[in-house]
Design an enzyme around this catalytic site. Structure first.
Site, mmCIF file in Angstrom:
data_model
loop_
_atom_site.group_PDB
_atom_site.id
_atom_site.type_symbol
_atom_site.label_atom_id
_atom_site.label_comp_id
_atom_site.label_asym_id
_atom_site.label_seq_id
_atom_site.Cartn_x
_atom_site.Cartn_y
_atom_site.Cartn_z
ATOM 1 N N GLY A 10 0.828 -1.215 0.000
ATOM 2 C CA GLY A 10 0.000 0.000 0.000
ATOM 3 C C GLY A 10 0.856 1.257 0.000
ATOM 4 O O GLY A 10 0.511 2.247 0.644
ATOM 5 N N ALA A 11 1.966 1.214 -0.726
ATOM 6 C CA ALA A 11 2.885 2.363 -0.727
ATOM 7 C C ALA A 11 2.683 3.252 -1.945
ATOM 8 O O ALA A 11 3.509 4.111 -2.229
ATOM 9 C CB ALA A 11 4.326 1.871 -0.661
ATOM 10 N N GLY A 14 -1.241 7.635 0.172
ATOM 11 C CA GLY A 14 -1.572 7.833 1.580
ATOM 12 C C GLY A 14 -0.450 7.541 2.564
ATOM 13 O O GLY A 14 0.707 7.934 2.364
ATOM 14 N N GLY A 16 1.096 4.761 3.461
ATOM 15 C CA GLY A 16 2.199 3.904 3.003
ATOM 16 C C GLY A 16 3.210 4.672 2.175
ATOM 17 O O GLY A 16 4.426 4.498 2.342
ATOM 18 N N SER A 140 -6.332 -0.031 13.236
ATOM 19 C CA SER A 140 -7.119 1.195 13.391
ATOM 20 C C SER A 140 -7.859 1.181 14.717
ATOM 21 O O SER A 140 -8.207 0.107 15.241
ATOM 22 C CB SER A 140 -8.140 1.312 12.255
ATOM 23 O OG SER A 140 -9.001 2.393 12.500
ATOM 24 N N TYR A 165 -15.376 -3.311 7.776
ATOM 25 C CA TYR A 165 -14.031 -2.740 7.883
ATOM 26 C C TYR A 165 -13.518 -2.871 9.326
ATOM 27 O O TYR A 165 -12.374 -3.282 9.559
ATOM 28 C CB TYR A 165 -14.059 -1.271 7.447
ATOM 29 C CG TYR A 165 -12.760 -0.548 7.680
ATOM 30 C CD1 TYR A 165 -11.635 -0.793 6.877
ATOM 31 C CD2 TYR A 165 -12.631 0.388 8.708
ATOM 32 C CE1 TYR A 165 -10.438 -0.139 7.101
ATOM 33 C CE2 TYR A 165 -11.436 1.042 8.943
ATOM 34 C CZ TYR A 165 -10.343 0.777 8.132
ATOM 35 O OH TYR A 165 -9.148 1.419 8.365
#
Ligand SMILES: NC(=O)c1ccc[n+]([C@@H]2O[C@H](COP(=O)([O-])OP(=O)(O)OC[C@H]3O[C@@H](n4cnc5c(N)ncnc54)[C@H](OP(=O)(O)O)[C@@H]3O)[C@@H](O)[C@H]2O)c1
Length: 283
Positions: A10-11, A14, A16, A140, A165
């Protein structure tokens, strides 16, 4: 950080991307995972531009919703790196509607929980060989109040985007504590963190109303750089070299929800996750 090899999912956007830029600026060698060639190339150029002396940036393409793709990614990483110091499971998303992956798994569960579970397991021996090493997962605060629906893991009876989620973020915390327990004495730590409310691309794929909500929240949300600070600290700081199985927010250890502290649930989730990944194991 010049001698450190870090793999981060996830880089391309955002938290990442901001973390990868900060880690490269410290001189670390980054291997970033993205699912789109173009977005991964653009992110890699940004990370290179921020990189400090001696830092390298490599790219891997994988769709983390597919277990075959996660397995290919792990094989490529193992073939390329004899040493892996840090694995960051950061990619994650929320989906407006219930969707099934190629493996027949509900999409949020597949991307947010099973991908980190499978990738970490497949890279575990390399991380152990590289010890001291660290595994960091972006969880989270949304895990608070959630429970793992063991009787409806594929969300067949009920699907609410945010509720689903939250369940996957609880799974991230339970995975971290069970992983840390299994890794005790190996020199590999496992921790997770809450980045805060961060202005990223998150939840922008969830219809007009959610998009509007995210736009309204933007002024009170923190920057991606701020959201990435705890991740960067967990990957680099000597303060946490011997801390494992913990959950952090703003570089401080925080208490998790009662459901997240249930070791029996953590063990049960581990076994079920193994079964959910077994079907995609090559013969
Ligand atoms: N933003 C917040 O307020 C907040 C709060 C708490 C926790 N988090 C967590 O922070 C993490 C990062 O999210 P973010 O806020 O930075 O969101 P983001 O800007 O949407 O970034 C998400 C990243 O995950 C990648 N990704 C999503 N699905 C993927 C898939 N199937 N295969 C490969 N990569 C995939 C995206 O790749 P593409 O570029 O290809 O889409 C992107 O790089 C998530 O785990 C999220 O749950 C965020």
């Amino acid at each position: 950080m010049n001698d450190k090899q870090i793999l981060i999912t996830g880089a391309t956007n955002g938290i990442g991307l901001a973390a990868a830029e900060a880690l490269a600026a410290l001189g670390a060698n980054l291997a970033i995972v993205g699912r789109s060639n173009t977005r991964t190339r653009i992110a890699s150029a940004r990370i290179r531009a921020a990189a400090g002396r001696g830092a390298t940036v490599a790219t891997f393409i994988a769709d983390l919703s597919s277990q075959a793709s996660v397995r290919r990614l792990a094989a490529e990483v193992l073939a390329r790196y004899p040493k892996l110091d840090v694995l960051v499971n950061n990619a994650g998303a929320m989906y407006e509607t219930r969707q099934l992956t190629k493996d027949g798994i509900e999409l949020t569960w597949a991307v947010n929980h099973l991908a980190p579970f499978l990738l970490s397991k497949l890279l575990l021996h390399r991380l152990k060989e590289s010890a001291p090493a660290r595994i960091i997962t972006t969880a989270s605060q949304a895990h608070q109040g959630a429970h793992i629906p063991f009787d409806d893991l594929n969300a067949e009876r009920s699907y609410r985007a945010f509720g689903r989620y939250c369940e996957t973020k609880l799974a991230n915390v339970l995975f971290t504590t069970e992983l840390a327990r299994r890794l005790a004495g190996t020199g590999v730590t496992a921790n997770c963190f809450h980045p805060g409310l961060v202005a990223t691309g998150f939840n922008r794929n969830n219809g007009l109303l959610m998009n509007l909500g995210m736009t309204i929240l933007r002024p009170v949300a923190r920057s991606a750089e701020k959201g990435a600070e705890t991740l960067v600290w967990l990957a680099t700081s000597p303060d946490v070299a011997n801390v494992s199985g913990a959950y952090f927010f703003d570089q401080e250890q925080r208490r998790t929800s009662p459901a997240a502290q249930d070791t029996e649930t953590a063990g049960r989730l581990w076994e079920i996750s193994e079964r959910q990944c077994a079907a995609s194991r090559p013969l």
